[in-house]
Design an enzyme around this catalytic site. Structure first.
Site, PDB file in Angstrom:
ATOM      1  N   CYS A 113      -2.043   8.885   2.843  1.00  0.00           N
ATOM      2  CA  CYS A 113      -1.950   8.429   1.454  1.00  0.00           C
ATOM      3  C   CYS A 113      -3.255   8.630   0.703  1.00  0.00           C
ATOM      4  O   CYS A 113      -3.262   8.908  -0.492  1.00  0.00           O
ATOM      5  CB  CYS A 113      -1.557   6.954   1.400  1.00  0.00           C
ATOM      6  SG  CYS A 113       0.101   6.612   2.022  1.00  0.00           S
ATOM      7  N   GLU A 145       0.887  -1.171   0.000  1.00  0.00           N
ATOM      8  CA  GLU A 145       0.000   0.000   0.000  1.00  0.00           C
ATOM      9  C   GLU A 145       0.915   1.208   0.000  1.00  0.00           C
ATOM     10  O   GLU A 145       1.522   1.551   1.009  1.00  0.00           O
ATOM     11  CB  GLU A 145      -0.929  -0.014   1.218  1.00  0.00           C
ATOM     12  CG  GLU A 145      -2.165   0.849   1.035  1.00  0.00           C
ATOM     13  CD  GLU A 145      -2.041   2.248   1.604  1.00  0.00           C
ATOM     14  OE1 GLU A 145      -0.968   2.872   1.430  1.00  0.00           O
ATOM     15  OE2 GLU A 145      -2.986   2.718   2.221  1.00  0.00           O
TER      16      GLU A 145
END
Length: 458
Positions: free
Chosen positions: A263, A229
């Site tokens: 993010c 990720e």
């Protein structure tokens, strides 16, 4: 000897120094994980759930001790830090309740008398995690891995050793078997050797695409599965038929959660030209009223940037973008005084190729890009090396149609992009591969074993 040094981003004072684990200590931790796996793999889902539920209870009961660790080590506002502890507990509770059904044996008709797929644990799984959500990311990693019957070795970011130790203590206090979950205070250069250890069977990594590339290459060379990720440059598309007031509310919130150090935060706000000026006015009003200050104060909405080098890079991105022709509507200056603070900043007139558009911005900086129409907005949204999350603001029907054409692992229509234990999350392109959370996440680190039982069916 390497020492992990923690600087409080609010005061710039050293608050913690922790000796990094030696190679021998890391090897011993991995061996404990392997030993624990031999017993943990054969425990029932009910027993595993008891442990995870007890850990969640510990987190909830000790929130006022745990949340300030995040505020101290990486500057998360205390109100957000409390929420993160609760969300971490939710992840543990969710998998405790649903892991058995997520991993239920699937019977598939074939020429066998009986044929099915069963989901079996792999072994010790290594989690390599960043600093920006120390508790949530830890439990996003370990909850599904542990409930699947794996054991977990967590190598947390060197800037949050206090958080890492507290998470391990939560498992110890909850009565988890020794070695089932361990936090190792390892220096970053030690990660490669840990991945290559034959007892580590899989890797979960959250962080930058550059570091993720290195982790992926090492795992691949050892033929080990990995979930990555990585970074994002998430588009936030506002079309002319959107609810502009609601979109502005969510754009501001998404941009400043954790001081923009997320993010999946909205990074590129792409607005259809016919409503551009109106939307910018609404967004400016909301951003201007945000309270930047000491993250220990209950009224603070935006705390400091976690490290000075990150703040310097953020300011470079802003000044480079303005030099290239963008307009700085709010903020944009490097503040004087104590702490790694950066003002809430709004840039308009941003175009592809400018730093704030081409790079991931990790801070309270909103970059607004004008689009001629919906098709242009879609092209701008996909014009990035990243593909983590995206949101689109329009009618629900139109938004769902556009979602199929947006290059991202996660799309929200008329809502904020967020992670939820019930739903899978992950990226494409340079934002990584694999999925975490939901029923998809728990199946990343299992052996989907096909079983064929004869004789051949007549």
């Amino acid at each position: 000897m390497t020492v992990l040094t923690v600087v409080d981003p609010t005061t710039e004072k050293v608050v913690r120094e922790v000796p990094a684990a030696s190679p021998e200590e890391l090897t011993a931790a991995i061996e404990r994980s392997q030993t624990a796996f031999e017993l943990w793999r054969s425990t029932s889902f009910a027993r595993r759930a008891e442990v995870l539920t007890a850990v969640a209870t510990y987190l909830r009961e000790n929130t006022e001790h745990l949340a300030p660790l995040m505020t101290e080590e990486m500057g998360k506002p205390i109100t957000e830090a409390r929420g993160e502890v609760a969300k971490a507990a939710w992840a543990a509770e969710h998998y405790a309740a649903h892991a058995e059904s997520y991993l239920a044996t699937e019977h598939i008709a074939s020429d066998a008398t009986s044929s099915y797929v069963q989901y079996l644990p792999l072994g010790p799984v290594l989690g390599v995690l960043p600093w920006n959500a120390p508790f949530w990311l830890a439990f996003r990693f370990c909850s599904p891995a542990l409930m699947a019957g794996n054991t977990a070795v967590m190598k947390h970011d060197p800037h949050v050793p206090g958080c890492a130790a507290a998470i391990e203590e939560a498992f110890r206090a909850a009565g988890a078997p020794e070695g089932v979950f361990q936090a190792v205070q390892a220096a970053t250069p030690d990660v490669e050797a840990m991945i290559r250890d034959p007892r580590i069977r899989a890797v979960s990594f959250t962080g930058s695409d550059r570091a993720g590339s290195a982790v992926a290459a090492t795992a691949a060379s050892e033929i080990k599965p990995a979930v990555l990720e990585l970074g994002g440059s998430d588009p936030f598309i506002v079309l002319a038929d959107a609810d502009l007031e609601k979109a502005a509310d969510v754009a501001a919130l998404s941009r400043i959660i954790n001081a923009g150090q997320s993010c999946i935060a909205a990074k590129r706000v792409i607005v259809e030209r016919s409503v551009h000026d109106e939307f910018v006015e609404l967004l400016t009003e909301r951003l201007r009223n945000l309270v930047v200050g000491d993250p220990r104060e209950e009224t603070t909405q935006v705390g400091p940037i976690a490290r000075d080098d990150l703040r310097e890079n953020l300011h470079r991105q802003v000044t480079s973008t303005v030099t290239a022709g963008a307009t700085c509507v709010l903020g944009g200056h490097m503040p004087e005084g104590e702490g790694f603070f950066y003002p809430v900043t709004l840039l308009t007139g941003v175009e592809p190729g400018m730093a704030a558009c081409a790079e991931e911005t990790f801070g309270p900086v909103a970059a607004v890009i004008a689009a001629d129409d919906a098709e242009h907005a879609l092209a701008l949204a996909n014009d990035t090396a990243y593909g983590l999350g995206a949101s689109v603001w329009t009618t629900s029907e139109r938004g769902e149609e556009m979602a199929r054409r947006i290059e991202a692992g996660q799309v929200s229509v008329n809502g904020i992009v967020k992670t939820d234990p019930r739903l899978p999350s992950g990226g494409i392109k340079r934002s990584g591969y694999g999925r975490e959370l939901g029923p998809h996440g728990i199946r990343e680190f299992v052996n989907a074993q096909q079983v064929w039982v004869g004789p051949v069916a007549s």
